[in-house]
Design an enzyme around this catalytic site. Sequence first.
Site, PDB file in Angstrom:
ATOM      1  N   GLY A 250       0.784  -1.240   0.000  1.00  0.00           N
ATOM      2  CA  GLY A 250       0.000   0.000   0.000  1.00  0.00           C
ATOM      3  C   GLY A 250       0.809   1.280   0.000  1.00  0.00           C
ATOM      4  CB  SER A 251       4.179   2.322  -1.143  1.00  0.00           C
ATOM      5  OG  SER A 251       4.249   2.005  -2.506  1.00  0.00           O
TER       6      SER A 251
ATOM      7  CG  ASP B  44      -2.234  -4.406 -16.211  1.00  0.00           C
ATOM      8  OD1 ASP B  44      -2.624  -3.749 -15.236  1.00  0.00           O
ATOM      9  OD2 ASP B  44      -1.509  -5.403 -16.109  1.00  0.00           O
TER      10      ASP B  44
ATOM     11  CG  LEU C  92      -1.575  -7.604  -7.231  1.00  0.00           C
ATOM     12  CD1 LEU C  92      -0.377  -8.330  -6.647  1.00  0.00           C
ATOM     13  CD2 LEU C  92      -1.161  -6.724  -8.400  1.00  0.00           C
ATOM     14  CE  LYS C  93      -8.879 -13.070  -6.250  1.00  0.00           C
ATOM     15  NZ  LYS C  93      -7.902 -14.150  -6.246  1.00  0.00           N
TER      16      LYS C  93
ATOM     17  CG  HIS D 195       0.835  -1.930 -15.271  1.00  0.00           C
ATOM     18  ND1 HIS D 195       0.640  -3.173 -14.709  1.00  0.00           N
ATOM     19  CD2 HIS D 195       1.793  -2.094 -16.204  1.00  0.00           C
ATOM     20  CE1 HIS D 195       1.447  -4.040 -15.290  1.00  0.00           C
ATOM     21  NE2 HIS D 195       2.156  -3.421 -16.206  1.00  0.00           N
TER      22      HIS D 195
HETATM   23  C1  GAR Z   1       2.758  -0.873  -7.725  1.00  0.00           C
HETATM   24  O1  GAR Z   1       4.030  -0.823  -8.319  1.00  0.00           O
HETATM   25  C2  GAR Z   1       1.675  -0.931  -8.781  1.00  0.00           C
HETATM   26  O2  GAR Z   1       1.973  -0.190  -9.935  1.00  0.00           O
HETATM   27  C3  GAR Z   1       1.651  -2.412  -9.082  1.00  0.00           C
HETATM   28  O3  GAR Z   1       1.734  -3.018  -7.826  1.00  0.00           O
HETATM   29  C4  GAR Z   1       2.566  -2.195  -6.980  1.00  0.00           C
HETATM   30  C5  GAR Z   1       1.852  -2.005  -5.671  1.00  0.00           C
HETATM   31  O4  GAR Z   1       2.689  -1.369  -4.733  1.00  0.00           O
HETATM   32  N1  GAR Z   1       0.454  -2.805  -9.806  1.00  0.00           N
HETATM   33  C6  GAR Z   1       0.464  -3.717 -10.776  1.00  0.00           C
HETATM   34  O5  GAR Z   1       1.464  -4.325 -11.112  1.00  0.00           O
HETATM   35  C7  GAR Z   1      -0.882  -3.934 -11.465  1.00  0.00           C
HETATM   36  N2  GAR Z   1      -0.746  -4.772 -12.605  1.00  0.00           N
HETATM   37  P1  GAR Z   1       2.091  -0.697  -3.435  1.00  0.00           P
HETATM   38  O6  GAR Z   1       1.201  -1.753  -2.755  1.00  0.00           O
HETATM   39  O7  GAR Z   1       3.282  -0.354  -2.604  1.00  0.00           O
HETATM   40  O8  GAR Z   1       1.290   0.493  -3.853  1.00  0.00           O
END
Ligand code: GAR
Length: 202
Positions: free
Chosen positions: A13-14, A144, A84-85, A103
Amino acid sequence: MSYRVAVCVSGRGSNLAALIEGLRDEPDAEVALVLSNRATAGGLEKARAAGIPAEVFDDPADPTEWITRCGRRDVDLIVLAGYLKLVPAQVVSRYRGRMLNIHPALLPLHGGQGMYGRRVHEAVLASGARETGATVHLVDEAYDRGAVLAQSRVAVLTGDTPETLAARVLATEHALLPAVVVAAARAGSPVPLAETPTELES
Ligand code: GAR
């Protein structure tokens, strides 16, 4: 009236944290709800620490549950921030034009099912690309895909590893996502950011 944002997370969740921070000085927008498919997602803790309702889906494939949870909080916009779902098609349809995803690549490159985290950056390095970045786009029925609203650009450097590249792309995500959500709040619905290169708009 406040523009109410629900953020969906599967992990740390950053981007959620960056969004909470980015909306702090926006009187007319707020993160009103955080949803996760995983009870252990770090994003849930970040939400609770900020006093934001944080809920875990009983069944993330159940559209009624999504619509009930978001309806209860009067959600205007859903943001997938490391979620991611696949979102159920009925939810995509209900929130069409009002659901965003971030993304960590320059879509349409290096996206699709299974493309997240380290794999994305490995694919970028394997492709020999000199440039990568992050994309915020509207959500449709496929992973995506959907109209691009904004992109950040990051140079691929000699000696980059998936980790070093991921870190630099993530830093740009933390600016890009709040910028798109603030613009959406001010416009009343998601809009492309002015600096989005025209050749990458869809
Ligand atoms: C992020 O880099 C986001 O772009 C990616 O997951 C990470 C989540 O990081 N999303 C995908 O790859 C979607 N296909 P976070 O939990 O620290 O925000």
